[in-house]
Design a protein around this motif. Structure first.
Motif, PDB file in Angstrom:
ATOM      1  N   GLY A  59      41.603 -23.640  80.083  1.00 28.54           N
ATOM      2  CA  GLY A  59      41.450 -24.731  79.125  1.00 28.54           C
ATOM      3  C   GLY A  59      42.701 -24.859  78.280  1.00 28.54           C
ATOM      4  O   GLY A  59      43.708 -24.201  78.509  1.00 28.54           O
ATOM      5  N   ALA A  60      42.637 -25.690  77.276  1.00 24.72           N
ATOM      6  CA  ALA A  60      43.773 -25.910  76.382  1.00 24.72           C
ATOM      7  C   ALA A  60      44.026 -24.643  75.581  1.00 24.72           C
ATOM      8  O   ALA A  60      43.121 -24.061  75.020  1.00 24.72           O
ATOM      9  N   GLU A 100      38.143 -18.545  81.480  1.00 26.66           N
ATOM     10  CA  GLU A 100      38.073 -20.006  81.445  1.00 26.66           C
ATOM     11  C   GLU A 100      39.476 -20.594  81.324  1.00 26.66           C
ATOM     12  O   GLU A 100      40.312 -20.096  80.582  1.00 26.66           O
TER      13      GLU A 100
END
Length: 163
Positions: free
Chosen positions: A154-155, A152
């Motif tokens: 993401g941040a 994934e």
């Protein structure tokens, strides 16, 4: 006559391919190199017994061998490393044929051994003998560690800790 010998010699040379120079530049592909050597060997596999190999699904296979005249106790199926070996040994054929006189004998009642090279992670799931046909179910089971996984985006937690 000399032309025939030259043509045969050239035919033999054309069939023989030396792949050893490639081994110097491929590191970690020893298994692939040995498979290529095995495929290039001129060892002739016997044609008995006849067989089919079917692809049933993406990772499922079925080998069907015609083993008429053999019973389960005369058949052996073994796997070692990536090789599947199927063999059949008739029990004491001489004692059985004492009074038999054939006018025509078209059924082969001979011992056999057939080997199949299996791909990585291919396992024999089951084997069944039915109506003179030996069915061997194979399936490729890829370990979880080797299966692709989604990462994934993401941040990152590292960015959150920056002052």
């Amino acid at each position: 006559m000399a032309q025939i010998y030259i043509a045969l010699y050239e035919d033999i040379i054309m069939r023989t391919v030396d792949l050893s120079p490639l081994y110097r530049s491929f590191i970690g592909f020893d298994h692939l190199a040995s498979l290529m050597d095995a495929a290039a060997r001129t060892d002739k596999q016997p044609s008995f017994p006849p067989y089919n190999i079917e692809l049933l699904a993406e990772d499922k296979y079925l080998i069907t061998m015609a083993v008429a005249g053999f019973v389960e106790s005369e058949l052996s199926i073994e796997t070692e490393q990536n090789t599947l070996k199927v063999s059949g040994v008739k029990v004491d054929k001489d004692a059985e044929k004492v009074e038999r006189r054939f006018i025509h004998q078209g059924l082969a009642e001979r011992n056999f051994e057939r080997k199949f090279q299996l791909g990585d992670h291919v396992k024999v799931m089951s084997a069944n003998l039915e109506n003179g046909l030996l069915y061997i179910d194979l399936e490729r089971e890829i370990p979880e560690a080797l299966k692709p996984r989604k990462i994934e985006i993401g941040a990152s937690k590292l960015l959150e800790n920056v002052n």
